[in-house]
Design an enzyme around this catalytic site. Structure first.
Site, PDB file in Angstrom:
ATOM      1  CE  LYS A  49      -3.223   2.672   2.920  1.00 11.00           C
ATOM      2  NZ  LYS A  49      -4.129   2.671   4.090  1.00 11.00           N
ATOM      3  CE  LYS A  88      -6.523   8.956   7.824  1.00  4.56           C
ATOM      4  NZ  LYS A  88      -7.240   7.832   8.457  1.00  4.56           N
ATOM      5  CD  GLU A 121      -6.596   5.327   2.267  1.00  3.36           C
ATOM      6  OE1 GLU A 121      -7.603   5.466   2.977  1.00  3.36           O
ATOM      7  OE2 GLU A 121      -5.470   5.079   2.756  1.00  3.36           O
ATOM      8  NE  ARG A 172     -10.894  -1.020   3.527  1.00  2.00           N
ATOM      9  CZ  ARG A 172     -11.508  -1.198   4.691  1.00  2.00           C
ATOM     10  NH1 ARG A 172     -12.641  -1.852   4.751  1.00  2.00           N
ATOM     11  NH2 ARG A 172     -10.972  -0.744   5.812  1.00  2.00           N
TER      12      ARG A 172
HETATM   13  N1  BES Z   1      -4.255   4.711   6.736  1.00  2.00           N
HETATM   14  C1  BES Z   1      -5.383   4.440   7.536  1.00  2.00           C
HETATM   15  C2  BES Z   1      -5.102   3.440   8.670  1.00  2.00           C
HETATM   16  C3  BES Z   1      -4.111   3.871   9.720  1.00  2.00           C
HETATM   17  C4  BES Z   1      -4.551   4.292  10.946  1.00  2.00           C
HETATM   18  C5  BES Z   1      -2.755   3.755   9.496  1.00  2.00           C
HETATM   19  C6  BES Z   1      -3.641   4.636  11.922  1.00  2.00           C
HETATM   20  C7  BES Z   1      -1.841   4.107  10.475  1.00  2.00           C
HETATM   21  C8  BES Z   1      -2.289   4.541  11.694  1.00  2.00           C
HETATM   22  C9  BES Z   1      -6.503   3.855   6.668  1.00  2.00           C
HETATM   23  O1  BES Z   1      -6.519   4.292   5.357  1.00  2.00           O
HETATM   24  C10 BES Z   1      -7.804   4.262   7.268  1.00  2.00           C
HETATM   25  O2  BES Z   1      -8.077   5.432   7.296  1.00  2.00           O
HETATM   26  N2  BES Z   1      -8.578   3.285   7.717  1.00  2.00           N
HETATM   27  C11 BES Z   1      -9.860   3.539   8.304  1.00  2.00           C
HETATM   28  C12 BES Z   1     -10.841   2.559   7.714  1.00  2.00           C
HETATM   29  C13 BES Z   1     -12.276   2.849   8.067  1.00  2.00           C
HETATM   30  C14 BES Z   1     -12.727   4.145   7.438  1.00  2.00           C
HETATM   31  C15 BES Z   1     -13.131   1.697   7.603  1.00  2.00           C
HETATM   32  C16 BES Z   1      -9.710   3.317   9.803  1.00  2.00           C
HETATM   33  O3  BES Z   1      -9.001   2.419  10.227  1.00  2.00           O
HETATM   34  O4  BES Z   1     -10.285   4.112  10.546  1.00  2.00           O
HETATM   35 ZN    ZN Z   2      -4.755   4.863   4.567  1.00  3.04          ZN
HETATM   36 MN    MN Z   3      -7.550   6.112   5.108  1.00  3.45          MN
END
Ligand code: BES
Ligand code: ZN
Ligand code: MN
Length: 516
Positions: free
Chosen positions: A276, A288, A360, A362
């Site tokens: 990724k 975010k 994103e 996935r």
């Molecule tokens: N890049 C983030 C996940 C992440 C969180 C990486 C903390 C490193 C530290 C990922 O793209 C994300 O935002 N995931 C969301 C998914 C949700 C919207 C289903 C998450 O984990 O909140």
């Molecule tokens: Zn991410």
């Molecule tokens: Mn994300």
């Protein structure tokens, strides 16, 4: 990069800024029961056998990672002895665990920032120990100072941190022995590439966009005889990569899909590594909140790990074919960004309803996994900072391992353990798939909140080609260290999963990768 050599020199006559020795907690329960670790006999002798006592007086406990500096005994060319804690002494007849040595060497190397040369007189029972100490020292010496006024590119007056330890001499090994030489060469190749992955993660997102990352990969690939192919936005459009394009749609920097092919004429197996590579994850339209986006330059850590592992495999000449896929995009909100509610047609042909643009990773991985599957590799391993849920489940130092094959999942967890990386097997329960049902498309990019890491894994599973063995590493926790340094792990980008991937490739080369 710090230089690493095996040396047969005796500690007293060695010209260095410091001699590193190990100190462990002895077997007895009484406090202050310190033991000087093997490898430091000559140093201890020069203190008339009183090194443990001196360290005790100075308050040393032998605890892992503890560093105590003291003046070297008279007659020594080096001015300083640095004792690093190794924790509990191993049972009689046993030697120190390699990961303990790796961490201790890392802590010592970090404490020696600003020094030119150090000799490491830590316990070396075999070539693997020498490799681990070398690796720990090179990884622990790492510093990212590219953007500091007085850093690498400026005057080194120490105002912005000291320059990393420049030279490491390993004592106690056998410089003429093949196994020792190979172990040191491996430590150098893996550590240099891992540190390069850390550099990429630490590079601010305004300087490392998908195009810039692809250019770095191109340069390195040429240098190491790796075939490289970069799909730019036009090629992605033509190929129908709706996932990668959909994620990159909001950014002024277009996405890329990079293919790195390392081949060996002696290869019997073919591995595909998929990373990724979100060079910045703002969340997109599902933005975010502040407090959750400051470190999101780390969201390309999976791609950095894959890149580093392929280059390391090439440098080591591993007898296995390794294809690396870097799925690079920047996730930004804008008038052209993908909206929650949009449906993307993926490279596989499946349609995805994007319910949350922050899920994103996935989406880019789905396209890369399907593409990687077309080559019919023996196994695919993807690496991603995929979910916050995995951080909640396993914390900041352990990555989760999911797979469509239990034996392969076990093999990957064992490879990680051998490499010195904490990981844990996680399930992919079928019932969680239901949450991703979409009234409009084949699948939604979000499901139940509970078990979010597993839901993401189940989504990816849908995009792995029929009959292909696959494992998924969610490194969202360990990829980026927001607290203080420990062992050989610095603050910031850690290079998580690089050593696991290299180990997986080595095991595949020797035919020892679990059932595969
Ligand atoms: N890049 C983030 C996940 C992440 C969180 C990486 C903390 C490193 C530290 C990922 O793209 C994300 O935002 N995931 C969301 C998914 C949700 C919207 C289903 C998450 O984990 O909140
Ligand atoms: Zn991410
Ligand atoms: Mn994300």
């Amino acid at each position: 990069m710090t230089a690493l050599t095996l040396s047969t020199a005796a500690a007293p006559g060695l010209r260095a800024d410091a001699i590193v020795v190990g100190v462990a907690k002895g077997g007895s329960a009484k406090s202050g029961d310190l033991v000087v670790a093997p490898g430091a006999e000559a140093v201890d002798k020069a203190y008339d056998g009183g090194l443990a006592g001196v360290l005790e007086t100075l308050g040393a406990s032998g605890g892992e990672g503890e560093v105590t500096k003291l003046p070297a005994p008279s007659g020594f060319k080096a001015p300083v002895v640095l004792a690093v804690g190794l924790g509990a002494q191993p049972d009689k007849g046993a030697s120190f665990d390699t990961e303990t040595l790796r961490r201790a060497a890392g802590a010592a190397a970090r404490a020696l920032a600003g020094s030119k040369k150090a000799a490491f007189a830590l316990p070396v029972a075999d070539a693997a120990d020498a490799g681990a100490i070398g690796e720990g020292a090179l990884l622990g010496a790492y510093a990212f100072d590219t953007y500091k006024e007085n850093g690498r590119n400026g005057k080194k007056d120490g105002k912005n941190g000291k320059p990393p330890l420049a030279e490491v001499a390993l004592l106690g090994g056998k410089p003429r022995d093949k196994a020792y030489k190979a172990a040191v060469e491996r430590a150098v190749a893996v550590s240099e590439e891992l540190n390069r992955a850390r550099d990429l993660v630490n590079t601010p997102p305004n300087d490392l966009n998908p195009e810039a990352f692809a250019a770095v990969a191109q340069t390195a690939a040429k240098e190491h005889g790796i075939k490289v192919q970069v799909l730019d936005e036009k090629a992605l459009e033509k190929g129908g990569y709706g996932g990668i394009l959909g994620v990159g749609a909001g950014s002024a920097s277009a996405p890329r899909l990079v293919k790195l092919s390392y081949t060996s004429s002696k290869a019997k197996k073919h591995l595909a590594f998929v990373g990724k590579g979100i060079t910045y994850d703002s969340g997109g339209i599902s933005l975010k909140p502040a407090g959750h986006n400051e470190t999101m330059k780390c969201d390309m850590s999976g791609a950095a790990a894959v890149f580093a592992a392929v280059v390391a495999a090439a440098r080591l000449g591993l007898e296995v074919n390794v294809t690396g896929w870097l799925a690079l995009a920047e996730n930004m909100p804008s008038g052209s960004a993908t909206r929650p509610g949009d449906v993307l047609r993926m490279y596989s042909g499946k349609t995805v309803e994007v319910l949350n643009t922050d899920a994103e990773g996935r989406l880019v991985l789905a396209d890369a996994l399907w593409k990687a599957s077309e080559d019919k590799p023996d196994a695919i391993v993807d690496v991603a900072t995929l979910t916050g849920a995995m951080v909640l489940a396993l914390g900041n130092r352990t990555f989760g391992v999911m797979a469509n094959d239990d034996a392969f999942r076990t093999a990957v967890v064992e490879a990680a353990e051998e490499a010195g990386e904490p990981s844990w097997p996680m399930p992919l329960p079928d019932h969680l798939k239901k949450g991703m049902d979409s009234p409009t498309a084949d699948i939604a990019n979000m499901g139940e909140r509970m078990g979010g890491g597993l839901v993401a894994g189940l989504f990816l599973k849908e995009f792995v080609g029929e009959g292909i063995t696959w494992a998924h590493l969610d490194i969202a926790g360990p990829a980026f260290n927001e607290s203080g340094p420990f062992g050989y792990t610095p603050k910031g980008g850690t290079g998580s999963a690089v050593r696991t991937l290299v180990r997986v490739a080595e095991l595949a080369a020797s035919g020892d990768l679990g059932a595969k």
